[in-house]
Design a protein around this motif. Structure first.
Motif, PDB file in Angstrom:
ATOM      1  N   GLN A 428      -9.820  38.833 -80.465  1.00 41.04           N
ATOM      2  CA  GLN A 428      -9.416  37.446 -81.142  1.00 41.04           C
ATOM      3  C   GLN A 428      -7.957  37.689 -82.176  1.00 41.04           C
ATOM      4  N   ARG A 429      -8.243  38.779 -82.534  1.00 43.40           N
ATOM      5  CA  ARG A 429      -6.769  39.271 -83.317  1.00 43.40           C
ATOM      6  C   ARG A 429      -6.433  40.758 -82.594  1.00 43.40           C
ATOM      7  N   PRO A 430      -5.149  40.531 -82.304  1.00 42.18           N
ATOM      8  CA  PRO A 430      -4.419  41.769 -81.676  1.00 42.18           C
ATOM      9  C   PRO A 430      -4.484  43.036 -82.663  1.00 42.18           C
ATOM     10  N   LEU A 431      -4.625  43.941 -82.160  1.00 50.27           N
ATOM     11  CA  LEU A 431      -4.550  45.409 -82.579  1.00 50.27           C
ATOM     12  C   LEU A 431      -3.304  46.105 -82.507  1.00 50.27           C
ATOM     13  N   LYS A 432      -2.858  46.446 -83.756  1.00 52.80           N
ATOM     14  CA  LYS A 432      -1.469  47.270 -83.722  1.00 52.80           C
ATOM     15  C   LYS A 432      -1.900  48.959 -83.662  1.00 52.80           C
ATOM     16  N   PHE A 433      -1.223  49.229 -82.765  1.00 50.63           N
ATOM     17  CA  PHE A 433      -1.684  50.788 -82.529  1.00 50.63           C
ATOM     18  C   PHE A 433      -0.234  51.731 -82.221  1.00 50.63           C
ATOM     19  N   PHE A 434      -0.089  52.072 -83.303  1.00 47.25           N
ATOM     20  CA  PHE A 434       1.256  52.997 -83.477  1.00 47.25           C
ATOM     21  C   PHE A 434       2.263  52.305 -82.660  1.00 47.25           C
ATOM     22  N   ARG A 435       2.738  50.988 -83.368  1.00 47.56           N
ATOM     23  CA  ARG A 435       3.680  50.381 -82.924  1.00 47.56           C
ATOM     24  C   ARG A 435       3.504  49.262 -81.650  1.00 47.56           C
ATOM     25  N   ARG A 436       2.550  49.678 -81.048  1.00 43.67           N
ATOM     26  CA  ARG A 436       2.212  48.917 -79.789  1.00 43.67           C
ATOM     27  C   ARG A 436       0.959  47.779 -80.025  1.00 43.67           C
ATOM     28  N   THR A 437       1.157  46.613 -79.672  1.00 42.92           N
ATOM     29  CA  THR A 437       0.011  45.624 -80.123  1.00 42.92           C
ATOM     30  C   THR A 437      -0.587  45.391 -78.766  1.00 42.92           C
ATOM     31  N   HIS A 438      -2.039  45.655 -78.889  1.00 43.97           N
ATOM     32  CA  HIS A 438      -2.875  45.393 -77.692  1.00 43.97           C
ATOM     33  C   HIS A 438      -3.710  44.039 -77.913  1.00 43.97           C
ATOM     34  N   HIS A 439      -4.073  43.284 -77.087  1.00 41.31           N
ATOM     35  CA  HIS A 439      -4.684  42.111 -76.789  1.00 41.31           C
ATOM     36  C   HIS A 439      -6.124  42.209 -76.169  1.00 41.31           C
ATOM     37  N   GLN A 440      -6.269  43.318 -75.768  1.00 41.87           N
ATOM     38  CA  GLN A 440      -7.763  43.683 -74.986  1.00 41.87           C
ATOM     39  C   GLN A 440      -7.799  44.929 -75.145  1.00 41.87           C
ATOM     40  N   ILE A 441      -9.290  45.258 -74.889  1.00 42.41           N
ATOM     41  CA  ILE A 441      -9.660  46.540 -75.218  1.00 42.41           C
ATOM     42  C   ILE A 441     -10.988  46.984 -74.202  1.00 42.41           C
ATOM     43  N   PHE A 442     -11.365  48.259 -73.829  1.00 38.11           N
ATOM     44  CA  PHE A 442     -12.314  48.397 -73.010  1.00 38.11           C
ATOM     45  C   PHE A 442     -13.341  49.542 -73.541  1.00 38.11           C
ATOM     46  N   VAL A 443     -14.498  49.250 -73.682  1.00 37.34           N
ATOM     47  CA  VAL A 443     -15.346  50.357 -74.289  1.00 37.34           C
ATOM     48  C   VAL A 443     -15.917  51.229 -73.048  1.00 37.34           C
ATOM     49  N   ASN A 444     -15.664  52.489 -73.131  1.00 36.19           N
ATOM     50  CA  ASN A 444     -16.147  53.217 -71.741  1.00 36.19           C
ATOM     51  C   ASN A 444     -17.075  53.996 -72.328  1.00 36.19           C
ATOM     52  N   ASN A 445     -18.406  54.055 -71.404  1.00 36.56           N
ATOM     53  CA  ASN A 445     -19.568  54.675 -71.592  1.00 36.56           C
ATOM     54  C   ASN A 445     -19.634  56.062 -72.083  1.00 36.56           C
ATOM     55  N   ASN A 446     -18.579  56.833 -71.704  1.00 42.30           N
ATOM     56  CA  ASN A 446     -18.491  58.195 -72.045  1.00 42.30           C
ATOM     57  C   ASN A 446     -17.825  58.551 -73.534  1.00 42.30           C
ATOM     58  N   GLY A 447     -17.745  57.471 -74.383  1.00 41.40           N
ATOM     59  CA  GLY A 447     -17.435  57.720 -75.623  1.00 41.40           C
ATOM     60  C   GLY A 447     -16.146  57.430 -76.177  1.00 41.40           C
ATOM     61  N   TYR A 448     -15.412  56.540 -75.516  1.00 37.87           N
ATOM     62  CA  TYR A 448     -14.040  56.339 -75.943  1.00 37.87           C
ATOM     63  C   TYR A 448     -13.588  54.826 -75.669  1.00 37.87           C
ATOM     64  N   LEU A 449     -12.691  54.435 -76.249  1.00 34.76           N
ATOM     65  CA  LEU A 449     -11.956  53.135 -76.050  1.00 34.76           C
ATOM     66  C   LEU A 449     -10.671  53.345 -75.304  1.00 34.76           C
ATOM     67  N   THR A 450     -10.248  52.399 -74.533  1.00 31.97           N
ATOM     68  CA  THR A 450      -8.840  52.426 -73.697  1.00 31.97           C
ATOM     69  C   THR A 450      -8.375  51.015 -73.938  1.00 31.97           C
ATOM     70  N   PHE A 451      -7.031  50.753 -73.710  1.00 29.08           N
ATOM     71  CA  PHE A 451      -6.506  49.315 -73.924  1.00 29.08           C
ATOM     72  C   PHE A 451      -6.201  48.577 -72.701  1.00 29.08           C
ATOM     73  N   THR A 452      -5.557  49.540 -71.927  1.00 29.37           N
ATOM     74  CA  THR A 452      -4.886  48.845 -70.522  1.00 29.37           C
ATOM     75  C   THR A 452      -5.895  48.845 -69.332  1.00 29.37           C
ATOM     76  N   GLU A 453      -6.746  49.663 -69.324  1.00 27.87           N
ATOM     77  CA  GLU A 453      -7.431  49.948 -68.372  1.00 27.87           C
ATOM     78  C   GLU A 453      -8.824  50.743 -68.545  1.00 27.87           C
ATOM     79  N   PRO A 454      -9.892  50.447 -67.842  1.00 33.14           N
ATOM     80  CA  PRO A 454     -10.994  51.296 -67.967  1.00 33.14           C
ATOM     81  C   PRO A 454     -10.850  52.724 -67.452  1.00 33.14           C
TER      82      PRO A 454
END
Length: 1087
Positions: A428-454
């Motif tokens: 709902q609210r974009p996230l600013k991550f070191f000057r890059r702004t992300h509008h989506q996110i992935f929760v990966n089962n192995n304990g980490y988050l990514t933004f562009t793809e699983p």
């Protein structure tokens, strides 16, 4: 029935209003038959009534003021031991044959049930209760059998499944000599009560619950419940009465997790315990039952003998709030919010024999038995310091640390897949991550988050070529157990929690969270086995800032990766926090920004729309109700300004914290808001009072306008700048605060200053380089410059002898040593001709709490005028009389006036008011001498009497009878030539003052008292010895005139000197007037 025959009396009765404490009656009620000592028939109750352990399903309403349950009763003489259950609001001999009505009903309407429930809760606050039935019986104006009056009263039997209460309501009760009784009684006489009243009328004014005319009793016979019980009974399901029985299977709306096993059904067993897979009839408690069991009191109970066993699943907000608060109190380290509560209650159920309390599991791994020497100790024992209450966490998961955010409720769960991931989660609210702004996110089962793809990798890689947040990157397997869940949370409670955390860990960064993305790995096993891991990552963001919080719970040892649950970078065990938006840290003195602010759209050299201010801003005397925020680092008021080249003299009011060429199309944000929140006003108020401690009155801000340039690039691409301007204002003062964060160097032209349209007020911050703005200051706080841009004191015009002060209002006070003649406000009076002026010290008036604006002369329209530090009051007789009065005495005529304030209206006042009287006095009589010679000369005399007024008198010779040609220059006057003389008074009011020539004479020398003299006018008349003298005008104007023929003195000089005595009456006249005082002066004219 053995009573004497009644004497019937016909009476005219008036209807009385129903007493306030009565329930409505009459409409729809059943009326008792009219009979002596009669009764209703048997009344079957829709809901049985529990009366001291006995349950009645019917009752009788007896005419003589009481209720029975088993049979009718015709007795008109009350007696205590009737060997039956009886409720008697007023038992006496009543006769409804003579009038009145006796009526009844059983009422289950919501309105009545709400009313009686509220009454019971008020009178018995410690008993959970919700009425399900109310039986109402009313005796309305029923006469006594003996005559002499009537009685109106009502009894209400209020009940639920478990509880019973009675209400006695009394209206008008006439006095009687009959025997009477009020109370309740039981068949075994164990429970009874008689209302203590000296006379029957006292029933209307007495009470046991502090409400006149109402008595209330609890009559079910069961003990009071402790306050920690949840409400029960209302609309609950009852277990059937049976030996060692159970409920049917109860399907749960929400799954219940019990030591790692999840159940969707439950059984309530009569013998005091719950099971999940099947009912259990065992009445002997067993520690090893080989099943999951919860046993609050496992013993042989028999609900066939009495009591009730009821249950419900409750999701009402009130109950959920109550149980949530209880769990948080007893388990403060576990984040929890209840979503369901299953409630089972054994209410007054008799024993059969035996007992035990606790819980156990099918594998006996988890069990607990309440340690009590005897079963009564259960009511006083506890593991949570609340008598009679025991509480346990039974889901089987480890306790979570306090730093975890709540999770699980309404969250999305990732699929149970090997090396799997969630779907793309749109934020709902974009996230600013070191000057890059992300509008989506992935929760990966192995304990980490990514933004562009699983990402399915289970071997952690330091350089994965992508943006990644990994609280614990290892191979995890949610197929074996545990849950991985996530949510984006914008609730106020969570935002407040994460905002507080960020502000604690990063105190120099203004921040208010607008979103929190929470992902939790709860008890997820390692792929290799050997343990589970519980951890959480929270992405906290606002428009400008982003942070991550990593929370660790129990992390089992594993050869796959290392554990970090005991470490921290913020001194909070099991928590790590990072600032991840990539912007530099902001200075501590920057006001919070971003949250709820308006953003300026990206453009080259653009600006905001006109921003209408809730509270006007005053800038060096000009007040504005709008403002423009210009992209290039400045504020204007009347119009936007797109210039990117800074100008020292722009010809407008401007505030420029950093005027240079900026380009928000390349990044950063420019935002603004008008803020009147108490927190921000307190912050800027404290700052201003710190920087300006010598203000006449401590400053209190009422509005702030905040504009922030956050990481906005230069147009040249040389770097970015972060700065803020705050306009702080109240009614009396305005300040601007420039606050600088990171300011990159640039070769562009720049300017930091403020200026006014007339260039009268201007200031430029003079520095060698622009980056020095972050480390310089005029208030000894690096990166902050503060300016006082408006003060009400500037409008007062205080002089060098005065100082601006506050006394109920702002004004000019006196400097020390500048208070001469304080008793008279340093009054100075000046009188001239027919004018008068009085001046007072402005600062002394102010310090005496006398506003000079309220002062005036006798005429209220004649107020004072301010000249420098004096308040002047002036009158004259040329259209500005101002209520001046004119009086005279034997020597002077006097102008009188006063300076006064308005006398307040009303009988009294506590305001100061004043009245200063002053006057101007002028001499009535003056003597003039006019020298005359070969050439005629004018003469003027100016009289200046200290403390008195002055005016001018002139004696002028003319050569014509029309007085148009005065003698001027060298003129030869022949002997016996007619000469004309005028005496003029200047500087007096012609409408009030006239000149009168009393005496005129001539001397051969310039001495009015010389012994040789020749009279021309004597006592206002021509000298009868000189026939050439003629008085032409005298006493009718400010000018008097006469003529005579020129002469010389024999045996003396050929020069003569004229002298006149003139008086000035206070009113114009034509007749002679005598005056007895003179004031002389000489003017000489010689021939």
């Amino acid at each position: 029935m053995g009573k004497p025959a009644p004497l019937y009396v016909v009476a005219l009765l008036s209807l009385l209003a129903m007493p306030a404490n009565f329930l409505p009656y009459g409409h729809g009620d059943t009326v008792n038959p009219i009979s002596d000592d009669g009764s209703s028939g048997a009344i079957s109750l829709q809901q049985p009534f529990k009366y001291f352990g006995r349950t009645h399903s019917r009752l009788f309403v007896n005419n003589n003021g009481f209720i029975t349950f088993t049979e009718q009763m015709f007795s008109y003489v009350p007696f205590l031991n009737s060997r039956r259950d009886i409720i008697a609001p007023m038992w006496t001999d009543l006769d409804n044959r003579r009038g009145g009505t006796i009526s009844y009903r059983e009422d289950t309407s919501s309105a009545v049930l709400v009313q009686v429930t509220a009454a019971v809760k008020q009178y018995f606050p410690n008993i959970p209760f919700t009425a399900t039935s109310a039986f109402v019986a009313t005796w309305d104006s029923v006469p006594y059998y003996s005559g002499g009056g009537e009685a109106t009263f009502q009894v209400v039997l209020v009940s639920s499944v478990h509880r019973s209460f009675i209400l006695f309501n009394y209206g008008v009760i006439a006095a009687t000599r009959q025997i009477w009784l009020a109370g309740y009684y039981t068949m075994d006489s164990v429970n009874s009560f008689t209302i203590p009243a000296a006379g029957v009328p006292e029933l209307s004014s007495s009470s046991n619950i502090n409400e006149n005319g109402r008595w209330s009793f609890r009559v079910d016979g069961s003990p009071n419940l402790p306050t920690m019980f949840l409400p029960f009974g209302d609309r609950e399901v009852l277990n059937p009465p049976s030996e060692d029985g159970s409920s049917d299977v109860i399907y749960l709306q929400q799954t219940f997790k019990y030591f790692g096993r999840s159940y969707n059904q439950i059984f309530v067993n009569n013998n005091g315990y719950l099971t999940f897979t099947e009912p259990l009839s065992a009445y002997d408690p067993s520690l090893v039952s080989a099943r999951d069991i919860i046993a609050p009191l496992w013993t042989r109970l028999d609900n066939r003998q009495g009591g009730t066993i009821s249950y419900r699943e409750d999701t009402r907000s009130a109950v959920l709030a109550q149980v949530t608060a209880a769990v948080k109190q007893y388990f403060p380290n576990i984040p929890f919010a209840a979503t369901t509560a299953f409630v089972a209650t054994w209410d007054s159920v008799p024993y059969h024999n035996g007992g035990g309390a606790g819980y156990s599991t099918m594998d006996s791994v988890s069990s607990f038995t309440v340690p009590a020497a005897g079963v009564p100790e259960l009511s006083s024992g506890s593991n949570i310091n609340v008598n009679g209450c025991w509480s346990f966490s039974v889901d089987g998961s480890s306790n979570l640390p306090v730093n975890f955010l709540p999770f699980g409720n309404e969250e999305t769960v990732t699929p149970r897949l090997e090396d799997g991931s969630s779907e793309a989660i749109t934020l709902q609210r974009p996230l600013k991550f070191f000057r890059r702004t992300h509008h989506q996110i992935f929760v990966n089962n192995n304990g980490y988050l990514t933004f562009t793809e699983p990402l399915s990798a289970y071997v952690p890689i330091l350089n994965s070529g992508r943006d990644i947040i990994a609280p614990l990157w290892t191979r995890l397997d949610n197929r074996q157990g545990g849950t991985i869940s996530y949510r984006e949370d914008t609730s106020s409670a969570v935002l407040a929690q994460v905002t507080a955390a960020v502000q604690q860990y990063f105190p120099n960064i203004p921040f208010a969270a607008t979103s929190a993305f929470v992902a939790t790995w709860d008890s997820v096993p390692y792929y290799s086995g050997g343990g589970v891991a519980t951890f959480q990552v929270v992405l906290v963001s606002s428009v400008h800032r982003s942070f991550i919080l990593i929370n660790y719970g129990d992390i089992a040892e594993t050869e796959q990766i290392w554990q970090v649950s005991e470490d921290s970078n913020i001194n909070v065990n099991g928590r790590w926090s990072f600032h991840v938006d990539g912007s530099p840290n902001l200075p501590a003195n920057l006001l919070p920004f971003g949250n709820g602010e308006t953003l300026i759209r990206t453009s080259d050299a653009g600006n905001s729309e006109a921003i209408l201010l809730q509270q006007p801003v005053t800038f060096f005397g000009r007040t504005y109700t709008q403002i423009f925020v210009n992209i290039n680092g400045h504020l204007t008021f009347t119009e936007p300004l797109n210039s990117y080249i800074p100008l020292l003299n722009s010809g407008r009011d401007i505030i420029a914290p950093l005027w240079t060429h900026l380009d928000n199309r390349r990044g950063g944000t420019i935002s603004y808001r008008e803020d009147t929140s108490s927190a921000v006003l307190a912050q800027v108020t404290a700052a201003v009072n710190q920087y300006f401690p010598n203000l006449p009155l401590p400053f209190a801000a009422t509005s702030t306008f905040v504009a922030t340039w956050d990481s906005v690039p230069y147009s040249s691409g040389e770097g970015e700048v972060t700065f803020q301007v705050v306009l702080v204002s109240s009614v009396d003062h305005s300040f601007t605060l420039f606050t600088y964060g990171n300011i990159a160097e640039t070769t562009q032209l720049w300017l930091a200053h403020y200026d006014t349209e007339d260039a009268v007020h201007s200031y430029t911050i003079s520095l060698t380089t622009v980056s020095e703005l972050s480390s310089s200051s005029n208030v000894n706080v690096n990166g902050r410059w503060v300016f006082h841009v408006y003060s009400v004191c500037d409008t007062l015009g205080c002089t060098g002898n005065e100082v601006c002060r506050f006394r109920d209002a702002y004004g000019c006070g006196c400097l020390e040593g500048q208070r001469p003649n304080p008793k008279t406000f340093d009054a100075i009076e000046f009188c001239a001709s027919s004018t008068g002026t009085m001046s007072l010290s402005r600062c002394q008036l102010f310090e005496s709490d006398v506003p000079f604006e309220t002062l005036h002369l006798n005429d209220p329209s004649c107020s004072g005028t301010l000249e420098n530090d004096r308040v002047l009051f002036h009158f004259d007789n040329e259209g500005h009389v101002c209520g001046t009065t004119l009086t005279s005495n034997s020597t002077h005529f006097i102008y009188q006036n006063s300076i006064q304030s308005n006398l307040p209206a009303g009988v009294i006042t506590r305001e100061r008011w004043m009245n200063i009287a002053f006057s101007c006095a002028y001499p009535l009589i003056q003597t003039l001498s006019m020298p005359m010679g070969i050439k005629a000369e004018q003469g003027v005399v100016s009289i200046d009497l200290p403390g008195q007024g002055t005016y001018h008198i002139r004696m002028i010779p003319y050569n014509d009878a029309q007085f148009t040609s005065p003698y001027e220059g060298n003129v030869e006057v022949q002997v016996n030539q007619q000469i004309y003389v005028a005496v003029e008074v200047e500087g007096v009011d012609r409408s009030q003052i006239a000149a009168v020539l009393d005496n005129c004479w001539a001397t051969p020398v310039n001495d009015s008292d010389f012994q040789i003299r020749w009279n021309l006018i004597v006592r206002e008349c021509p000298n009868p010895e000189d026939g050439t003298v003629e008085v032409l005008q005298n006493g009718i104007d400010t000018t008097s005139r006469f003529s005579f023929r020129m002469f010389t003195f024999t045996r003396a000089s050929d020069r003569i000197f004229l002298h006149c005595q003139s008086c000035h009456p206070g009113n114009r006249r034509r007749r002679r007037r005598s005056l007895d005082s003179y004031h002389s002066a000489a003017i000489t004219m010689g021939f």
